[in-house]
Motif scaffolding. Structure first.
Motif, PDB file in Angstrom:
ATOM      1  N   SER A 126      19.183  75.031  14.528  1.00  0.00           N
ATOM      2  CA  SER A 126      19.969  76.171  15.024  1.00  0.00           C
ATOM      3  C   SER A 126      20.851  75.726  16.193  1.00  0.00           C
ATOM      4  O   SER A 126      22.040  76.053  16.259  1.00  0.00           O
ATOM      5  CB  SER A 126      19.036  77.306  15.466  1.00  0.00           C
ATOM      6  OG  SER A 126      18.388  76.991  16.678  1.00  0.00           O
ATOM      7  N   LEU A 140      25.001  75.446  16.375  1.00  0.00           N
ATOM      8  CA  LEU A 140      25.820  76.116  17.391  1.00  0.00           C
ATOM      9  C   LEU A 140      26.713  75.104  18.095  1.00  0.00           C
ATOM     10  O   LEU A 140      27.913  75.335  18.281  1.00  0.00           O
ATOM     11  CB  LEU A 140      24.922  76.836  18.406  1.00  0.00           C
ATOM     12  CG  LEU A 140      25.667  77.517  19.560  1.00  0.00           C
ATOM     13  CD1 LEU A 140      26.685  78.524  19.029  1.00  0.00           C
ATOM     14  CD2 LEU A 140      24.698  78.213  20.502  1.00  0.00           C
ATOM     15  N   THR A 192      27.659  81.794  13.184  1.00  0.00           N
ATOM     16  CA  THR A 192      26.922  82.551  14.201  1.00  0.00           C
ATOM     17  C   THR A 192      25.738  83.261  13.561  1.00  0.00           C
ATOM     18  O   THR A 192      24.635  83.249  14.094  1.00  0.00           O
ATOM     19  CB  THR A 192      27.854  83.573  14.879  1.00  0.00           C
ATOM     20  OG1 THR A 192      28.998  82.888  15.393  1.00  0.00           O
ATOM     21  CG2 THR A 192      27.152  84.301  15.998  1.00  0.00           C
ATOM     22  N   TYR A 199      23.125  80.754  12.815  1.00  0.00           N
ATOM     23  CA  TYR A 199      22.508  80.308  14.081  1.00  0.00           C
ATOM     24  C   TYR A 199      21.416  81.285  14.496  1.00  0.00           C
ATOM     25  O   TYR A 199      20.269  80.882  14.757  1.00  0.00           O
ATOM     26  CB  TYR A 199      23.583  80.199  15.168  1.00  0.00           C
ATOM     27  CG  TYR A 199      23.045  80.146  16.571  1.00  0.00           C
ATOM     28  CD1 TYR A 199      23.233  81.207  17.460  1.00  0.00           C
ATOM     29  CD2 TYR A 199      22.315  79.043  17.024  1.00  0.00           C
ATOM     30  CE1 TYR A 199      22.715  81.182  18.741  1.00  0.00           C
ATOM     31  CE2 TYR A 199      21.803  79.001  18.311  1.00  0.00           C
ATOM     32  CZ  TYR A 199      22.002  80.071  19.166  1.00  0.00           C
ATOM     33  OH  TYR A 199      21.487  80.035  20.442  1.00  0.00           O
TER      34      TYR A 199
END
Lengths: 215, 10
Positions: free
Chosen positions: A15, A19, A150, A153
């Motif tokens: 994750s 990002l 996003t 993530y």
């Protein structure tokens, strides 16, 4: 170390890598909450204070350094990188994270396993991590369109602690039958906070439509 | 409950 915990750590690492990749590749942090990222830096700093004092394993130490380094660099990009910081919209990222930090710190002073600096900071970091995603979820609710990176993530971030819940069940029954209320309850709350996000994320994935959180 | 295996996770 068990498979659940390794899966959890790898999901968490993925994750963060995702990002960092989004920010570096797209030179944009649109849709990302700086408040949440700053909370994660506090979570890692307060949890890994024993990094230089306690050695558990090479894996443990290297992962701590990676988590500290990546989370700090994400905040650096969003605050100071000349291009990326232009894409940060502070008018929508308005969650006052002091309202999360203070109560968690007071709670850590009141409810902990031992009243020592290390233990209280470790407890504080667990309580804070449980609620650290709130500014990001609030930001997502305000965003008209959430980009895939996003969404992925946040999904992976929520999934990692769910793996940790399985890891704790495994450890309790298979290893040392040790009750660990603070990590367990914090982790349960943390995963529960993602519940409605998980619902909308999976729904958007199944219906092949854009992820949208109800305001 | 020794401290060690409480803080051995990330």
């Amino acid at each position: 170390m068990n498979a659940f915990r390794l899966a959890g750590d790898m999901t968490h690492l993925l994750s963060i890598i995702l990002l960092l990749h989004k920010i570096r590749a797209m030179k944009s942090c649109a849709g990302i909450s700086l408040r949440t990222q700053e909370l994660y830096v506090i979570v890692f700093v307060t949890r890994y204070v024993d990094l230089s004092m306690k050695y558990y394993s090479f894996y443990n130490s290297i992962m701590k350094i990676v988590f500290l380094g990546t989370s700090i660099s994400i905040v650096w990009y969003m605050r100071y990188h000349k291009v990326v910081k232009q894409t940060y919209n502070k008018d929508v990222d308005t969650f006052r994270h002091i309202f999360l930090i203070l109560p968690c710190f007071v709670l850590a002073l009141l409810i902990n396993r031992a009243f020592t600096v290390i233990e209280v900071l470790w407890t504080f970091s667990l309580y804070l991590e449980a609620v650290a995603i709130l500014p990001q979820l609030v930001l997502l609710q305000r965003s008209r369109n959430i980009d895939n990176l996003t969404g992925n993530y946040v999904f992976l971030l929520g999934a990692y602690r769910a793996f940790y819940l399985l890891n704790w069940i495994y450890r309790f029954f298979i290893e040392n039958h040790q009750v660990r209320w603070i990590p367990w309850l914090s982790g349960l709350l943390q995963t529960a906070i993602y519940a409605d996000f998980f619902y909308y994320y999976i729904k958007s994935w199944k219906n092949r439509e854009k992820l949208k959180l109800p305001a | 409950t020794s401290n060690a295996n409480l803080h051995d996770e990330l």
